[in-house]
Write a protein that holds these residues in place. Structure first.
Motif, PDB file in Angstrom:
ATOM      1  N   VAL A 151       0.843  -1.201   0.000  1.00 21.60           N
ATOM      2  CA  VAL A 151       0.000   0.000   0.000  1.00 21.60           C
ATOM      3  C   VAL A 151       0.878   1.251   0.000  1.00 21.60           C
ATOM      4  N   ASP A 152       0.503   2.230  -0.840  1.00 23.03           N
ATOM      5  CA  ASP A 152       1.180   3.523  -0.857  1.00 23.03           C
ATOM      6  C   ASP A 152       0.141   4.606  -1.142  1.00 23.03           C
ATOM      7  N   GLN A 153       0.607   5.807  -1.455  1.00 18.01           N
ATOM      8  CA  GLN A 153      -0.317   6.912  -1.687  1.00 18.01           C
ATOM      9  C   GLN A 153      -1.207   6.664  -2.908  1.00 18.01           C
ATOM     10  N   VAL A 154      -0.681   5.972  -3.919  1.00 10.73           N
ATOM     11  CA  VAL A 154      -1.495   5.654  -5.096  1.00 10.73           C
ATOM     12  C   VAL A 154      -2.666   4.757  -4.708  1.00 10.73           C
ATOM     13  N   THR A 155      -2.399   3.813  -3.803  1.00  7.47           N
ATOM     14  CA  THR A 155      -3.474   2.935  -3.332  1.00  7.47           C
ATOM     15  C   THR A 155      -4.541   3.735  -2.600  1.00  7.47           C
ATOM     16  N   LEU A 156      -4.109   4.646  -1.729  1.00  9.46           N
ATOM     17  CA  LEU A 156      -5.068   5.471  -0.982  1.00  9.46           C
ATOM     18  C   LEU A 156      -5.894   6.339  -1.934  1.00  9.46           C
ATOM     19  N   LYS A 157      -5.228   6.889  -2.955  1.00  8.51           N
ATOM     20  CA  LYS A 157      -5.937   7.715  -3.931  1.00  8.51           C
ATOM     21  C   LYS A 157      -6.999   6.896  -4.645  1.00  8.51           C
ATOM     22  N   HIS A 158      -6.658   5.637  -4.964  1.00  9.74           N
ATOM     23  CA  HIS A 158      -7.623   4.755  -5.615  1.00  9.74           C
ATOM     24  C   HIS A 158      -8.837   4.531  -4.725  1.00  9.74           C
ATOM     25  N   PHE A 159      -8.611   4.219  -3.459  1.00  7.14           N
ATOM     26  CA  PHE A 159      -9.740   3.924  -2.574  1.00  7.14           C
ATOM     27  C   PHE A 159     -10.540   5.178  -2.234  1.00  7.14           C
ATOM     28  N   LYS A 160      -9.914   6.333  -2.363  1.00  7.28           N
ATOM     29  CA  LYS A 160     -10.678   7.567  -2.177  1.00  7.28           C
ATOM     30  C   LYS A 160     -11.714   7.708  -3.278  1.00  7.28           C
ATOM     31  N   LYS A 161     -11.376   7.203  -4.488  1.00  5.37           N
ATOM     32  CA  LYS A 161     -12.315   7.236  -5.613  1.00  5.37           C
ATOM     33  C   LYS A 161     -13.398   6.174  -5.483  1.00  5.37           C
ATOM     34  N   THR A 162     -13.146   5.161  -4.681  1.00  5.15           N
ATOM     35  CA  THR A 162     -14.073   4.022  -4.630  1.00  5.15           C
ATOM     36  C   THR A 162     -14.950   4.060  -3.386  1.00  5.15           C
ATOM     37  N   ASN A 163     -15.226   5.266  -2.919  1.00  5.52           N
ATOM     38  CA  ASN A 163     -16.220   5.463  -1.850  1.00  5.52           C
ATOM     39  C   ASN A 163     -15.769   5.042  -0.466  1.00  5.52           C
ATOM     40  N   PHE A 164     -14.461   4.958  -0.241  1.00  4.13           N
ATOM     41  CA  PHE A 164     -13.987   4.859   1.136  1.00  4.13           C
ATOM     42  C   PHE A 164     -14.194   6.239   1.771  1.00  4.13           C
ATOM     43  N   THR A 165     -14.760   6.270   2.948  1.00  4.24           N
ATOM     44  CA  THR A 165     -14.939   7.554   3.620  1.00  4.24           C
ATOM     45  C   THR A 165     -13.592   8.092   4.065  1.00  4.24           C
ATOM     46  N   GLN A 166     -13.531   9.385   4.290  1.00  2.03           N
ATOM     47  CA  GLN A 166     -12.278   9.993   4.746  1.00  2.03           C
ATOM     48  C   GLN A 166     -11.850   9.393   6.076  1.00  2.03           C
ATOM     49  N   GLU A 167     -12.832   9.097   6.941  1.00  4.15           N
ATOM     50  CA  GLU A 167     -12.510   8.504   8.248  1.00  4.15           C
ATOM     51  C   GLU A 167     -11.876   7.125   8.073  1.00  4.15           C
ATOM     52  N   LYS A 168     -12.419   6.343   7.164  1.00  3.95           N
ATOM     53  CA  LYS A 168     -11.858   5.008   6.942  1.00  3.95           C
ATOM     54  C   LYS A 168     -10.474   5.095   6.319  1.00  3.95           C
ATOM     55  N   LEU A 169     -10.284   6.040   5.398  1.00  2.83           N
ATOM     56  CA  LEU A 169      -8.966   6.215   4.794  1.00  2.83           C
ATOM     57  C   LEU A 169      -7.935   6.604   5.841  1.00  2.83           C
ATOM     58  N   GLU A 170      -8.325   7.481   6.746  1.00  2.00           N
ATOM     59  CA  GLU A 170      -7.394   7.904   7.805  1.00  2.00           C
ATOM     60  C   GLU A 170      -7.064   6.741   8.729  1.00  2.00           C
ATOM     61  N   LEU A 171      -8.071   5.922   9.052  1.00  2.00           N
ATOM     62  CA  LEU A 171      -7.837   4.751   9.894  1.00  2.00           C
ATOM     63  C   LEU A 171      -6.923   3.762   9.192  1.00  2.00           C
ATOM     64  N   LEU A 172      -7.201   3.530   7.898  1.00  2.44           N
ATOM     65  CA  LEU A 172      -6.379   2.611   7.107  1.00  2.44           C
ATOM     66  C   LEU A 172      -4.925   3.072   7.099  1.00  2.44           C
ATOM     67  N   GLU A 173      -4.712   4.351   6.800  1.00  4.51           N
ATOM     68  CA  GLU A 173      -3.346   4.872   6.712  1.00  4.51           C
ATOM     69  C   GLU A 173      -2.652   4.831   8.071  1.00  4.51           C
ATOM     70  N   SER A 174      -3.372   5.202   9.115  1.00  2.00           N
ATOM     71  CA  SER A 174      -2.773   5.198  10.461  1.00  2.00           C
ATOM     72  C   SER A 174      -2.337   3.797  10.861  1.00  2.00           C
ATOM     73  N   TYR A 175      -3.204   2.819  10.607  1.00  3.32           N
ATOM     74  CA  TYR A 175      -2.873   1.440  10.988  1.00  3.32           C
ATOM     75  C   TYR A 175      -1.709   0.903  10.167  1.00  3.32           C
ATOM     76  N   MET A 176      -1.767   1.075   8.829  1.00  7.40           N
ATOM     77  CA  MET A 176      -0.721   0.533   7.977  1.00  7.40           C
ATOM     78  C   MET A 176       0.637   1.139   8.299  1.00  7.40           C
ATOM     79  N   LYS A 177       0.654   2.404   8.656  1.00  8.18           N
ATOM     80  CA  LYS A 177       1.914   3.031   9.044  1.00  8.18           C
ATOM     81  C   LYS A 177       2.374   2.555  10.423  1.00  8.18           C
ATOM     82  N   ALA A 178       1.423   2.308  11.320  1.00  5.88           N
ATOM     83  CA  ALA A 178       1.782   1.869  12.674  1.00  5.88           C
ATOM     84  C   ALA A 178       2.460   0.509  12.671  1.00  5.88           C
ATOM     85  N   VAL A 179       2.065  -0.359  11.730  1.00  2.76           N
ATOM     86  CA  VAL A 179       2.668  -1.705  11.673  1.00  2.76           C
ATOM     87  C   VAL A 179       3.660  -1.829  10.509  1.00  2.76           C
ATOM     88  N   LYS A 180       4.022  -0.678   9.917  1.00  2.00           N
ATOM     89  CA  LYS A 180       5.011  -0.615   8.826  1.00  2.00           C
ATOM     90  C   LYS A 180       4.618  -1.494   7.640  1.00  2.00           C
TER      91      LYS A 180
END
Length: 932
Positions: free
Chosen positions: A370-399
């Motif tokens: 997962v990288d920023q391109v992945t997040l950009k894709h899911f932003k287009k596919t109706n992931f809410t901003q809250e879910k995107l933030e949770l996804l990014e926070s978790y993925m970064k927390a566990v590297k």
């Protein structure tokens, strides 16, 4: 199923929190082990799953330590993996459900509560492989041909001047169009053993009066089963667009999404940073029932992408280029993980397209973290901003989050392969195998060489004097000519390409410019457009290119696998007669990933995989024998020559339209349609009224040495799953046809092997029923073999039946790459029910090898440098395979023949669990016995 950990969990001290303590997760970084930061990200996902599911039984602390010590333990340690969910397509999913029902019956006979046989892991069953093309160009004909042909009298008028008339009445449908049974579809009276619907040929709506509600049966009979009805999308498309989560949240815990699926292209999901791969239907059933997947800790090959993409290069060109590099690198059974600055140039659809071809180079996964391109894709596919933030926070927390431009984040890999993206040029693959790539610029010359070469993986051996043969024929009252290289099938279909909007939009824009330039596709060419999902149709329609597809004959025929699995309607009789009269090498061009000889149609010998725009281009040209750089694609009615470069859309043009159309509303539309389909009590195209008692759970004795076995078949290299268990139509002279005739069905009611997959009587008779099977006992193609004791040539089923009646065990001799191709559990179930105890081959496709083990059949490999020829085996000997008292993984066994020869083979039991499964007579029996 994820179970909330208790305080006694051995790794409870690793639990961390997000969202002010509301969301918990296991944080492997709290192990404070420097080895974690050096692990490939795919291995980190396996490690997290081992930590989270550590119960001291299936998953132990030793497994966690082995994963941390991956550098030293790769290819040595065996580790369990419990995926977050299971993905089934109907070709393997329906037999899996039937097996679970049969397992319930088996345990109930022993006094055990049958409801214990229930999926513990969330399971999604996508109904997509039952789509069959019975009508072509239906919107531009007066009446469909019952045989599926496009022979309507007004076909040449074009869509703007033609309206479809209604076939003879058989009963109404919701769309108001009356129906007659298409060829191969049964009347209502035989629906108890059929599982395909009548479809309105113009609106593709099921005829509700004769359909059953399979999804309701599955959902009510089993817990944790979710059925996605037909006409929503292909399995891998639905997986990406609807089911993918990247992270799962359950009982207040967050963890990475992961999946194993019965479709070999489950690997597509790795392009979104979700770890997943294909398993056999047999193995998936065990996972559904709570067994983890057991795998030898894999090597991970780092694929470093550098360089810039050529503007004219499509994603398919990149896919095939990377596929070629990785196939040559010999990475079978390994994980591939992409890194390097070139990855950032690939969109999420590009990555999933690349990941989808993973089975073609025999890797287990091709993983894009997962990288920023992945997040950009899911932003287009109706992931809410809250879910995107949770996804990014978790993925970064566990590297598990990557920045590809930062080389300091690069993990350590088993080896590194560097690929320069600027070296990619347009290719097609064929004419018989996906690995035989041909540069489009060399296509005309290469096809000519195929005509010259001897019959083999590429050659057709057409004599020089016959290479210029041209056969005239009539179609719709007009004369045409066919020659070697003439295109008769052109299919833009689901699978490899449709996940990538840029490729499909390129094809649509090419169609638009071709129509505007006055170009047409000859009406006898069997054209079709089967998008992977409604999302594809949506953006093709929104961008305004769909009508131009239609004007060239590429009508949307439905959503699912059709041409790729041989579900193409018969070609017009005039075309077939011309091909046979001239012994022509006719061609099919498709944008899928499977095209073995004879798979699309018996009379079409040369088949090429191509990107969607090239499918359109070759359809317009009408031949593969064309040099696009020097020869015109076609000539307008005014006599103007039009070249491919005149109408090929620019990369900038495609990207602009993609940005304007591939937006979040597309995914909203998909999810909306999905919910409507769920709530409308739609009748599904799979009926499960008829559940035949299965022979798979009969009691078997413990494994013993195989004494005096005969070889049922003596096969060569590249025996595919299509050869072993065909999914196409049932030939009228086959053993399965004889059985169906005995049940008073007419040939038009036979349907296909894929549609009959819930009936073991049909499927056993269909095993090795391919007309392309090359059996060295016979010396020519066909589903026949030699019954050695009598010397008679019989259908494979009839010979096996005689051997079983006489109590003679059976083996199969084969060459390299035995079992390559699509995953189907019947490729193992069928041989087992024929009485096959072992397969001795030079090499096996990994997934099929696992399926054999799962059915209790021994996969035995000749020692390096040895094969049946070097050992001077005729295949007519009797074989004894000696089993030791204690069997261990990859142990060498002795094979003795009645001619006094003796040689060693390697038993391909890769893990201790493989040995246990074999000792219990297969995985399903092992699971049933654990319940008892």
């Amino acid at each position: 199923m994820f179970v909330c950990p208790s305080a006694e969990h051995p790794y409870s001290h690793l639990i961390d929190t997000l969202k002010d303590g509301r969301i918990k997760f296991f944080n492997p970084q709290k192990l404070n082990d420097p080895r974690y930061d050096k692990l490939p990200l795919s291995i980190r996902i396996l490690l997290e799953a081992a930590v989270r599911n550590c119960d001291g039984f299936y998953t132990k602390k030793e497994d966690v330590q082995n994963l941390l010590d991956w550098q030293q333990q790769q290819n040595k340690a065996e580790v369990p993996f419990s995926p977050a969910r299971i993905l089934l397509q109907d070709f393997t999913g329906i037999p899996a459900m039937v097996d679970l029902a049969a397992m319930r019956d088996a345990v109930a006979k022993h006094g055990v509560d049958p409801s214990l046989v229930n999926p513990k892991c969330p399971t999604d069953l996508i109904v997509d492989h039952s789509l069959q093309i019975d009508y072509s160009k239906c919107a531009i004909q007066n009446a469909p041909n019952p045989g599926g042909g496009g022979d309507g009298p007004n076909q040449s008028q074009g869509p703007s001047r033609s309206t479809p008339s209604r076939p003879p009445s058989r009963g109404g449908s919701q769309c108001g169009v009356t129906l007659q049974p298409p060829l191969g579809r049964p009347p209502a009276s035989v629906q108890q053993i059929e599982n395909t619907p009548l479809l309105c040929p113009f609106h593709l709506k099921p005829h509700e009066g004769i359909l059953m509600q399979m999804e309701q049966w599955c959902s009510k009979a089993f817990k944790n089963v979710n059925v996605v009805p037909p006409d929503v999308g292909a399995v891998h498309q639905v997986n990406m667009e609807y089911l993918s989560r990247v992270v799962q949240v359950c009982d207040g815990f967050i963890y990475p999404d992961s999946v194993v699926g019965t479709d070999s292209h489950t690997t597509m999901i790795n392009g979104l940073g979700i770890l997943g791969w294909g398993v056999g239907g047999i193995e998936s059933e065990a996972v559904m029932l709570g067994q983890p997947v057991s795998l030898t800790l894999p090597q991970v090959v780092g694929c470093k992408l550098v360089g810039n993409i050529n503007p004219l290069t499509t994603s398919i060109d990149i896919v095939l280029g990377i596929t070629k590099h990785l196939r040559q690198a010999g990475i079978a059974g390994k994980f591939v993980e992409f890194f390097g600055p070139g990855v950032s140039q690939l969109s999420a659809p590009d990555r999933t397209t690349i990941a989808n071809m993973c089975p073609e180079y025999n890797a287990t996964v091709s993983f894009f973290p997962v990288d920023q391109v992945t997040l950009k894709h899911f932003k287009k596919t109706n992931f809410t901003q809250e879910k995107l933030e949770l996804l990014e926070s978790y993925m970064k927390a566990v590297k598990l989050f990557r920045s590809y431009e930062d080389p300091s984040e690069d993990p350590e890999y088993s080896e590194v392969i560097e690929i320069n993206l600027s070296s990619m040029v347009p290719y097609v693959s064929g004419p018989k195998r996906p690995q035989d790539r041909v540069a489009v610029s060399n296509m005309k010359e290469d096809f000519q060489s195929c005509l010259d070469e001897k019959v083999g993986f590429k050659g057709f051996h057409i004599s020089k004097e016959k290479q210029e043969t041209r056969i005239p024929f009539l179609h719709c009252g007009q004369e045409y000519q066919l020659a070697h290289g003439s295109v008769v099938i052109a299919a833009v279909i689901s699978c490899t390409n449709n996940c990538n909007p840029s490729v499909m939009l390129t094809a649509g824009l090419l169609a638009k410019k071709a129509v505007e330039a006055g170009l047409v596709v000859k009406p006898y060419i069997r054209t079709s457009l089967a998008p992977g999902s409604g999302m594809v149709t949506h953006y093709l329609s929104t961008s305004g290119v769909l009508p131009y597809f239609s004007q060239l004959g590429f009508e949307v025929i439905g959503y699912g696998c059709a041409t790729c699995v041989g579900n193409t309607a018969p070609l017009p009789e005039g075309v077939v007669d011309a091909i046979k009269q001239g012994d022509l090498v006719a061609c099919g061009v498709l944008s899928g990933n499977r095209h073995f000889e004879g798979r699309l149609c018996d009379c079409v010998r040369a088949n090429y995989l191509a990107s969607p725009p090239l499918v359109v281009a070759y359809a317009i040209a009408g031949t593969v024998g064309i040099d696009f750089e020097k020869e015109p694609l076609g000539v307008t009615s005014e006599g103007k020559e039009v070249y491919l470069h005149d109408i090929w859309p620019s990369r900038e043009e495609v990207q602009q339209i993609e940005e304007d159309t591939v937006i979040s509303s597309i995914f909203k539309d998909l999810r909306g349609r999905m919910e409507v389909r769920r709530q409308s009590s739609l009748h599904c195209c799979l009926s499960c009224v008829f559940l035949k008692s299965s022979k798979l759970f009969k009691e078997v004795p413990p494994p013993q040495s195989i004494e005096c076995a005969h070889a049922l078949l003596f096969l060569g290299d590249k025996v595919t799953t299509d050869h072993i268990s065909p999914a196409g139509s049932i030939a009228r002279v086959s053993a399965a046809a004889k059985y169906l005739l005995s049940k008073r069905l007419t040939p038009r009611e036979f349907n296909s092997y894929g549609a009959r997959r819930g009936n073991d009587a049909v499927m056993t008779r269909g095993t090795f029923a391919s007309i392309k099977l090359q059996n060295r006992f016979i010396g020519k193609s066909g589903p026949k073999t030699l019954h050695i004791p009598s010397g008679q040539t019989l259908d494979v089923f009839e010979a096996a039946e005689r051997y079983q009646r006489d109590g003679i065990p059976l083996i199969i001799l084969a060459g390299k790459d035995y079992g390559s191709g699509n995953s189907r559990d019947w490729v193992a179930k069928g041989p087992y029910l024929l009485g096959v105890r072992a397969v001795i081959a030079e090499s096996f496709e990994k997934l099929h090898k696992n399926q054999l083990v799962g059915m209790g059949i021994m996969p035995l490999e000749f020692l390096p440098g040895q094969n049946a020829d070097s050992l001077e085996l005729s295949g007519k000997e009797r074989f004894t395979i000696v089993l030791p008292d204690s069997l261990s993984p990859r142990q060498q066994l002795t094979v003795k023949t009645s001619q006094g020869k003796s040689f060693l083979v390697t038993a391909l039991f890769d893990t201790d669990m493989d040995v246990i499964f074999f000792q219990h007579g297969g995985l399903l029996r092992y699971v049933a016995r654990t319940l008892l």
